[in-house]
Design an enzyme around this catalytic site. Structure first.
Site, PDB file in Angstrom:
ATOM      1  N   HIS B  67      13.501   2.016  22.200  1.00  0.00           N
ATOM      2  CA  HIS B  67      12.567   2.429  20.970  1.00  0.00           C
ATOM      3  C   HIS B  67      13.619   3.266  19.971  1.00  0.00           C
ATOM      4  O   HIS B  67      13.310   3.305  18.943  1.00  0.00           O
ATOM      5  CB  HIS B  67      11.546   3.415  21.927  1.00  0.00           C
ATOM      6  CG  HIS B  67      10.977   4.340  20.894  1.00  0.00           C
ATOM      7  ND1 HIS B  67       9.977   3.909  19.987  1.00  0.00           N
ATOM      8  CD2 HIS B  67      10.782   5.444  20.649  1.00  0.00           C
ATOM      9  CE1 HIS B  67       9.427   4.714  19.045  1.00  0.00           C
ATOM     10  NE2 HIS B  67       9.935   6.098  19.608  1.00  0.00           N
ATOM     11  N   ASP B  96      21.453  -4.717 -11.916  1.00  0.00           N
ATOM     12  CA  ASP B  96      21.498  -4.999 -10.577  1.00  0.00           C
ATOM     13  C   ASP B  96      22.208  -4.076  -9.821  1.00  0.00           C
ATOM     14  O   ASP B  96      22.857  -2.994 -10.387  1.00  0.00           O
ATOM     15  CB  ASP B  96      21.987  -6.375 -10.335  1.00  0.00           C
ATOM     16  CG  ASP B  96      21.443  -6.885  -9.203  1.00  0.00           C
ATOM     17  OD1 ASP B  96      21.626  -6.478  -8.015  1.00  0.00           O
ATOM     18  OD2 ASP B  96      20.854  -8.099  -9.100  1.00  0.00           O
ATOM     19  N   TRP B 132      18.990   6.527  23.667  1.00  0.00           N
ATOM     20  CA  TRP B 132      19.888   6.097  22.404  1.00  0.00           C
ATOM     21  C   TRP B 132      20.667   6.847  22.241  1.00  0.00           C
ATOM     22  O   TRP B 132      21.628   6.544  21.010  1.00  0.00           O
ATOM     23  CB  TRP B 132      18.763   6.056  21.143  1.00  0.00           C
ATOM     24  CG  TRP B 132      18.706   7.673  20.643  1.00  0.00           C
ATOM     25  CD1 TRP B 132      17.923   8.659  20.983  1.00  0.00           C
ATOM     26  CD2 TRP B 132      19.289   7.850  19.398  1.00  0.00           C
ATOM     27  NE1 TRP B 132      18.112   9.660  20.102  1.00  0.00           N
ATOM     28  CE2 TRP B 132      18.959   9.429  19.145  1.00  0.00           C
ATOM     29  CE3 TRP B 132      20.388   7.582  18.537  1.00  0.00           C
ATOM     30  CZ2 TRP B 132      19.368  10.094  18.019  1.00  0.00           C
ATOM     31  CZ3 TRP B 132      20.720   8.268  17.647  1.00  0.00           C
ATOM     32  CH2 TRP B 132      20.414   9.586  17.510  1.00  0.00           C
ATOM     33  N   SER B 160      27.214  -3.198   8.462  1.00  0.00           N
ATOM     34  CA  SER B 160      26.319  -3.150   7.463  1.00  0.00           C
ATOM     35  C   SER B 160      25.907  -1.968   6.736  1.00  0.00           C
ATOM     36  O   SER B 160      25.950  -1.880   5.324  1.00  0.00           O
ATOM     37  CB  SER B 160      24.869  -3.588   8.108  1.00  0.00           C
ATOM     38  OG  SER B 160      23.692  -3.403   7.351  1.00  0.00           O
ATOM     39  N   SER B 161      25.698  -0.694   7.190  1.00  0.00           N
ATOM     40  CA  SER B 161      25.431   0.632   6.848  1.00  0.00           C
ATOM     41  C   SER B 161      26.662   1.047   5.675  1.00  0.00           C
ATOM     42  O   SER B 161      26.311   1.417   4.636  1.00  0.00           O
ATOM     43  CB  SER B 161      25.348   1.745   7.574  1.00  0.00           C
ATOM     44  OG  SER B 161      24.263   1.563   8.282  1.00  0.00           O
ATOM     45  N   HIS B 244      24.699  14.336  14.168  1.00  0.00           N
ATOM     46  CA  HIS B 244      24.190  15.168  13.456  1.00  0.00           C
ATOM     47  C   HIS B 244      24.001  14.743  11.837  1.00  0.00           C
ATOM     48  O   HIS B 244      22.837  14.959  11.423  1.00  0.00           O
ATOM     49  CB  HIS B 244      24.657  16.395  13.622  1.00  0.00           C
ATOM     50  CG  HIS B 244      23.507  17.451  13.234  1.00  0.00           C
ATOM     51  ND1 HIS B 244      22.315  17.743  13.788  1.00  0.00           N
ATOM     52  CD2 HIS B 244      23.371  18.030  12.047  1.00  0.00           C
ATOM     53  CE1 HIS B 244      21.581  18.395  13.160  1.00  0.00           C
ATOM     54  NE2 HIS B 244      22.015  18.832  11.934  1.00  0.00           N
ATOM     55  N   GLU B 246      23.929  11.750  10.782  1.00  0.00           N
ATOM     56  CA  GLU B 246      22.894  10.734  10.993  1.00  0.00           C
ATOM     57  C   GLU B 246      21.381  11.302  10.748  1.00  0.00           C
ATOM     58  O   GLU B 246      20.725  10.516   9.836  1.00  0.00           O
ATOM     59  CB  GLU B 246      22.992  10.007  12.203  1.00  0.00           C
ATOM     60  CG  GLU B 246      21.885   9.214  12.514  1.00  0.00           C
ATOM     61  CD  GLU B 246      22.073   7.823  11.853  1.00  0.00           C
ATOM     62  OE1 GLU B 246      23.094   7.606  11.038  1.00  0.00           O
ATOM     63  OE2 GLU B 246      20.921   7.153  11.529  1.00  0.00           O
ATOM     64  N   TYR B 248      20.617  13.871   9.040  1.00  0.00           N
ATOM     65  CA  TYR B 248      20.419  13.921   7.499  1.00  0.00           C
ATOM     66  C   TYR B 248      20.469  12.770   6.716  1.00  0.00           C
ATOM     67  O   TYR B 248      19.891  12.714   5.461  1.00  0.00           O
ATOM     68  CB  TYR B 248      21.442  15.179   6.985  1.00  0.00           C
ATOM     69  CG  TYR B 248      21.218  16.426   7.694  1.00  0.00           C
ATOM     70  CD1 TYR B 248      20.282  17.166   7.243  1.00  0.00           C
ATOM     71  CD2 TYR B 248      21.753  16.894   8.961  1.00  0.00           C
ATOM     72  CE1 TYR B 248      19.762  18.290   7.880  1.00  0.00           C
ATOM     73  CE2 TYR B 248      21.418  17.849   9.596  1.00  0.00           C
ATOM     74  CZ  TYR B 248      20.280  18.696   8.972  1.00  0.00           C
ATOM     75  OH  TYR B 248      19.986  19.966   9.689  1.00  0.00           O
ATOM     76  N   SER B 259      10.507  14.209  -3.797  1.00  0.00           N
ATOM     77  CA  SER B 259      10.845  15.261  -5.256  1.00  0.00           C
ATOM     78  C   SER B 259      10.447  14.185  -6.404  1.00  0.00           C
ATOM     79  O   SER B 259      10.164  14.793  -7.497  1.00  0.00           O
ATOM     80  CB  SER B 259      12.384  15.351  -5.205  1.00  0.00           C
ATOM     81  OG  SER B 259      12.636  16.230  -4.123  1.00  0.00           O
ATOM     82  N   HIS B 293      25.518  21.883  18.456  1.00  0.00           N
ATOM     83  CA  HIS B 293      24.118  22.572  19.083  1.00  0.00           C
ATOM     84  C   HIS B 293      23.362  21.665  19.722  1.00  0.00           C
ATOM     85  O   HIS B 293      22.204  22.208  20.377  1.00  0.00           O
ATOM     86  CB  HIS B 293      23.348  22.826  17.692  1.00  0.00           C
ATOM     87  CG  HIS B 293      23.104  22.188  16.875  1.00  0.00           C
ATOM     88  ND1 HIS B 293      22.663  22.340  15.527  1.00  0.00           N
ATOM     89  CD2 HIS B 293      22.402  20.786  17.020  1.00  0.00           C
ATOM     90  CE1 HIS B 293      22.132  21.286  15.063  1.00  0.00           C
ATOM     91  NE2 HIS B 293      21.995  20.235  15.616  1.00  0.00           N
ATOM     92  N   HIS B 294      23.899  20.490  19.947  1.00  0.00           N
ATOM     93  CA  HIS B 294      23.093  19.185  20.697  1.00  0.00           C
ATOM     94  C   HIS B 294      23.654  19.396  22.207  1.00  0.00           C
ATOM     95  O   HIS B 294      23.096  18.898  23.258  1.00  0.00           O
ATOM     96  CB  HIS B 294      23.144  17.994  20.243  1.00  0.00           C
ATOM     97  CG  HIS B 294      22.793  17.565  19.124  1.00  0.00           C
ATOM     98  ND1 HIS B 294      21.219  17.326  18.786  1.00  0.00           N
ATOM     99  CD2 HIS B 294      23.337  17.726  17.613  1.00  0.00           C
ATOM    100  CE1 HIS B 294      21.065  16.826  17.569  1.00  0.00           C
ATOM    101  NE2 HIS B 294      22.188  17.405  16.684  1.00  0.00           N
ATOM    102  N   THR B 319      17.195  24.292   3.284  1.00  0.00           N
ATOM    103  CA  THR B 319      15.977  23.689   3.665  1.00  0.00           C
ATOM    104  C   THR B 319      14.809  24.418   2.973  1.00  0.00           C
ATOM    105  O   THR B 319      13.910  23.869   2.433  1.00  0.00           O
ATOM    106  CB  THR B 319      15.864  23.127   5.012  1.00  0.00           C
ATOM    107  OG1 THR B 319      17.177  22.631   5.629  1.00  0.00           O
ATOM    108  CG2 THR B 319      14.864  22.189   5.256  1.00  0.00           C
ATOM    109  N   LYS B 322      14.031  24.032  -0.407  1.00  0.00           N
ATOM    110  CA  LYS B 322      13.474  22.652  -0.712  1.00  0.00           C
ATOM    111  C   LYS B 322      12.254  22.999  -0.644  1.00  0.00           C
ATOM    112  O   LYS B 322      11.221  22.453  -1.650  1.00  0.00           O
ATOM    113  CB  LYS B 322      14.147  21.693  -0.079  1.00  0.00           C
ATOM    114  CG  LYS B 322      15.484  21.286  -0.461  1.00  0.00           C
ATOM    115  CD  LYS B 322      15.799  19.827  -0.009  1.00  0.00           C
ATOM    116  CE  LYS B 322      16.903  19.172  -0.606  1.00  0.00           C
ATOM    117  NZ  LYS B 322      16.545  18.635  -1.694  1.00  0.00           N
ATOM    118  N   ARG B 441      12.443  15.297  29.156  1.00  0.00           N
ATOM    119  CA  ARG B 441      12.209  14.217  28.288  1.00  0.00           C
ATOM    120  C   ARG B 441      12.770  13.168  28.812  1.00  0.00           C
ATOM    121  O   ARG B 441      13.497  13.165  30.280  1.00  0.00           O
ATOM    122  CB  ARG B 441      12.946  14.345  26.969  1.00  0.00           C
ATOM    123  CG  ARG B 441      14.424  14.454  27.111  1.00  0.00           C
ATOM    124  CD  ARG B 441      15.165  14.746  25.833  1.00  0.00           C
ATOM    125  NE  ARG B 441      15.128  13.556  24.885  1.00  0.00           N
ATOM    126  CZ  ARG B 441      16.087  13.428  23.924  1.00  0.00           C
ATOM    127  NH1 ARG B 441      17.014  14.636  23.618  1.00  0.00           N
ATOM    128  NH2 ARG B 441      16.160  12.512  23.185  1.00  0.00           N
TER     129      ARG B 441
END
Lengths: 383, 517
Positions: B67, B96, B132, B160-161, B244, B246, B248, B259, B293-294, B319, B322, B441
């Protein structure tokens, strides 16, 4: 339109408001509808709880203010109410103000947070040490310097887990042997793992720390009130991750001393059994119980294992091969696989019984008997 | 405008047209979204009641892992790449993408990568089951043999990315219409430019992490094995140095979409364009220096603990700027609430709630109780689902008339929004409670005191899942039988070069660059 605005308001706001109300009014009420963190029974858990509530109120009040402005705008400045768009944009003062205010709040928040984390890291002057080892899928507790060591495993039967029997009150949170601690004593926990990473968590103590294979982490607790406290493993550690609860029985100091003396005597008696010779029937009986407790999680009760993951023990491999290899794999495990070293986890009697059981159950009629002393000698010779 | 699309199925395999490739990305992403969603439904069905009812714990772990991987790498990231392919050339006045053949390759790698990944579900030993975040040594020494397929799949997704990012950077930096300076670029282009740099910086780090795993598993090295001199915590540092930024990468393009939508339906320009650009850049910079922080509970030294707590809290500042900007944009506007705007407003509110729980999680002592509980699950679904999924859904409703020349049914759009919005909150709001009350979790089974909220959460999940099928229905009926629209501006308040083009947007656009004042 107005009705829709109201609906929007209720739907978005109801959760926020209900969280605020429930956190205040029901904070102390446990049970099936619990919504908040328990206060706990240590100074650390109390300071965590206070910080948690402080941050919670800061963000809730901020949220209510910000969303109130937003909902006012969404109500008052609707095109359907005849609002005509202004054309202002860019305002440096506004930008500076709304950058500075959150920054100041956050700096203030850092002060209690820093004090608390410094206290949590201070493991000095502990009165006793407990080594906690996480294994797939149980905990081992060792009272350092006391010669007491035991495994603590889930006792909830399969029938309750797979819904063929009604679930008991402590479903999923009960173990064969809880960790026993004295109250009002600073206990240092030395936490490590044997196979993968686990994490030892008792919410009421405010203690959670990763159990890393090959490294030892330190933390501490000083429990103020005797009682039974329950916790769980919080780092994904395989299929039994949800099935290795923690139960801690905190006793008054005097009671704890009595318990420790009894426990030491009991463990010495078990070590004595290493010298005793058992019959095949005795070993098969002890072995079946020990196998189902410690081995069936992977190799299954019927010994068939799980294809591709855990090998079958029936009619093949080590279980019907030379007994030396069998003793070795039980004692030392198999490096690089999920097969653990049981040499230090189980008593010699249990290991000998398991070996005998595996070699003579499910139609594996090898016929030989392994005595506890054989396991003991193997461990001595191998070290 | 000499020629249109090629005939037949070959059009989709060999296309180098940014609109075709954008379409491919979006449909692929939606297919992955349904698959990842199906895995989530299995998880929630099992957690409906305590005890094991439907699946075994080992399969439960495969479901949580798949998932997460499918949603992050298969659904959310390709959705934004699809939007970038469609919109960036149209928003900067380019004909293009800069590198059209690479564009084709970077898309077609993805179906292969996910075929490899999902094929593991049918292999002996089962699919990856280590979450994951695939922490070693559960993902190395103790992993099922299919882990090698997983590693290969992740490498392909990374390739790919990276190709997609190079393409976006090359396009944005070289192909803007004359007169469009950097500080005149639309916000979506700005956020994607910054995101592309983040991707190029961290995707190789992820590749490094999985390569070290590959070596540990197959070639006897000990990067993550303490017995050989390695360190399992090293894995977490490397992973989160990727992980991390990722998050963002996922959320910045969402900020860009919002926006555009909020000014359009407020009929008023974005309040602080330049401060939005600077805030995006600061968030991107900060994302590189907060990763641990993870890992507040791995036993970091106290100095590290304090540093990562302070740095993480800092992210709240740009943040918040924004969020204030979006609200100021709405202030004294002339607001209407069509489906894209409903999604945008819901985004602002729910993402802010996710930000609030983010501040709570940043406080290291409190994180001791929150860490690895359902509180974290609630937090990141508020920012991932309400952030990334809501905003990409908003983007589809917003630009669908421009893409197809057909208008979606507004009533159906609103119905879909409200079902999804209610379902989402019923699913994830109670997870805050479950987590605070003490449920970890990734649990396949739980103690009885968590049963009531879990049942409510599962019910919400089924409602939210249904809303996605309705979204699919809305999009398909719009394409097949939507009311034709032809005016260039679908929304009277919308601004930008894409709205100067005819509707539906022709196959080739801006063959001569427009003038930007």
């Amino acid at each position: 339109m107005l009705r829709r605005a109201k609906m929007l308001f209720t739907l978005i706001f109801a959760p926020v408001v209900s969280l605020a109300i429930s956190a205040g009014a029901l904070a102390e009420e446990a049970g099936n509808w619990a919504v908040n963190m328990p206060r706990g029974v240590t100074s650390v858990s109390n300071s965590i709880y206070d910080i948690h509530m402080l941050v919670f109120w800061i963000v809730t009040i901020t949220g209510v203010l910000v969303f109130a402005v937003m909902f006012y705008v969404m109500y008052a400045h609707r095109k359907s109410r005849g609002a005509v768009a202004a054309n202002f944009h860019e305002n440096t003062t506004a930008e500076i103000v709304w950058t500075a205010i959150p920054a100041v709040i956050l700096v203030l928040l850092c002060i209690p947070a820093t004090t608390s984390i410094l206290d949590i890291y201070d493991t000095s002057e502990a009165e006793m040490d407990i080594k906690v080892t996480g294994l797939q899928w149980k905990w081992q507790y060792e009272y350092l310097g006391e010669d007491v060591k035991f495994l603590s495993e889930l006792t909830t039967p399969e029938s309750e887990i797979y819904n063929t029997a009604p679930k008991g009150q402590y479903y999923h949170e009960e173990v064969n042997e809880p960790l026993v601690l004295p109250a009002n004593t600073k206990v240092r926990f030395l936490i490590t793992g044997q196979d993968v990473i686990h994490s030892w968590w008792v919410p009421d103590f405010g203690v959670k720390r990763d159990a890393l294979p090959g490294f030892v982490n330190e933390t501490w607790a000083n429990v103020l009130e005797p009682g039974v406290y329950r916790g769980q493993c919080t780092e994904l550690c395989g299929k039994g991750h949800a099935f290795m609860p923690i139960v801690v029985n905190v006793l008054e100091k005097e009671e704890y001393k009595t318990w420790l003396i009894d426990k030491k005597a009991e463990q010495a008696a078990i070590r004595e059994l290493t010298n005793k010779t058992f019959t095949m029937d005795e070993l098969m009986e002890i072995g079946e119980a020990a196998y189902n407790r410690s081995c069936a999680g992977c190799h299954q009760v019927n010994g068939q294992g799980v294809p591709g993951v855990f090998p079958s023990l029936v009619g093949q491999g080590i279980a019907i091969g030379p007994v030396e290899a069998h003793i070795d794999i039980i004692v030392n495990g198999q490096a690089g696989t999920a097969m653990q070293a049981f040499g230090d986890q189980l008593s010699e009697l249990d290991q000998a019984a398991i070996i005998t059981y595996e070699r003579n159950a499910w139609g594996n009629n090898v016929g030989d008997i392994t005595q506890p002393i054989d396991v003991y000698n193997w461990k001595k010779g191998k070290r | 405008m000499a020629h249109g699309p090629a005939k037949g199925i070959g059009r989709w395999f060999f296309t180098t047209n940014h609109k075709d490739i954008g379409t491919l990305y979006l449909w692929f992403s939606f297919a992955m979204f349904l698959m990842g969603g199906f895995f989530a439904m299995v998880i929630r069905a099992e957690l409906f009641q305590p005890g094991m009812q439907i699946i075994k714990p080992e399969f439960f772990n495969q479901m949580t892992t798949m998932h997460g991987l499918v949603m992050v790498f298969g659904a959310i990231m390709p959705a934004f790449v699809g939007l970038a392919n469609w919109m960036i050339p149209m928003q900067i006045g380019a004909p293009d993408m800069a590198l059209p053949r690479m564009n084709n390759l970077s898309f077609w790698i993805l179906p292969m990568a996910f075929t490899i990944l999902t094929a593991t579900l049918f292999m002996e030993g089962g699919a990856p089951n280590f979450g994951w975040t695939f922490y070693a040594p559960l993902s190395t020494t103790y992993a099922p043999p299919t882990v090698n397929y997983f590693i290969f799949g992740v490498h392909l997704m990374g390739a790919s990315s990276i190709m997609g990012s190079i393409n976006i950077i090359a396009t944005v930096l070289n192909m803007r219409a004359p007169g469009m300076t950097l500080m005149k670029m639309p916000m979506f282009v700005w956020t994607w430019l910054i995101t592309a740099f983040l991707l190029i910086a961290v995707m190789p780090v992820l590749a490094g992490a999985v390569t070290m795993m590959l070596m540990d598993i197959n070639f006897g090295t000990s990067f993550f094995n303490a017995a050989g001199g390695g360190d399992p915590v090293l894995f977490q540092h490397v992973f989160w140095f990727f992980g991390h930024p990722e998050v963002y990468i996922i959320i910045l393009p969402a900020f860009g979409v919002i926006s555009h939508i909020i000014p359009a339906f407020s009929r008023k320009p974005l309040f602080g364009y330049s401060s939005m650009v600077y805030a995006t850049a600061s968030i991107a910079f900060l994302s590189f220096i907060v990763w641990a922080h993870h890992m507040f509970l791995v036993g970091m030294p106290i100095g590290g603990e304090l540093y990562f707590m302070y740095a993480t809290m800092l992210i709240a500042v740009p943040t918040a700027a924004k969020v204030f900007n979006w609200i100021s944009t709405m202030f004294r506007g002339s607001l209407t609430f069509e489906t894209p705007m409903l999604y945008a407003v819901a985004f602002v509110i729910l993402f802010t709630i996710g930000g609030f729980t983010g501040i709570m999680l940043a406080v290291a002592p409190a994180d001791i109780q929150y860490h690895d509980t359902y509180f974290v699950v609630a937090h990141f679904h508020y920012v991932m689902v309400a952030g990334a999924i809501f905003s990409s859904t908003a983007a589809v409703y917003y630009w669908l008339p421009k893409w197809t020349g057909k208008m979606y049914n507004e009533t159906m759009g609103k119905v879909q929004f409200w079902i999804g919005f209610i379902g989402f909150n019923v699913t994830f709001f109670p997870q805050h409670f479950i987590g605070l009350a003490g449920m970890p979790r990734r649990y396949s089974d739980y103690a009885l005191q968590f049963s009531d909220w879990n049942m409510i959460s599962s019910t919400g999940a089924f409602i939210y899942g249904t809303a996605q099928l309705l979204f699919l229905y809305n999009v398909i009926t719009t394409i097949r039988s939507g009311k034709p629209v032809s005016e260039p501006k679908t929304w009277d308040g919308a601004e930008g070069l894409e709205w100067t083009l005819p509707t539906p947007a022709p196959y080739h656009t801006f063959t001569t660059p427009p003038a930007v004042k």
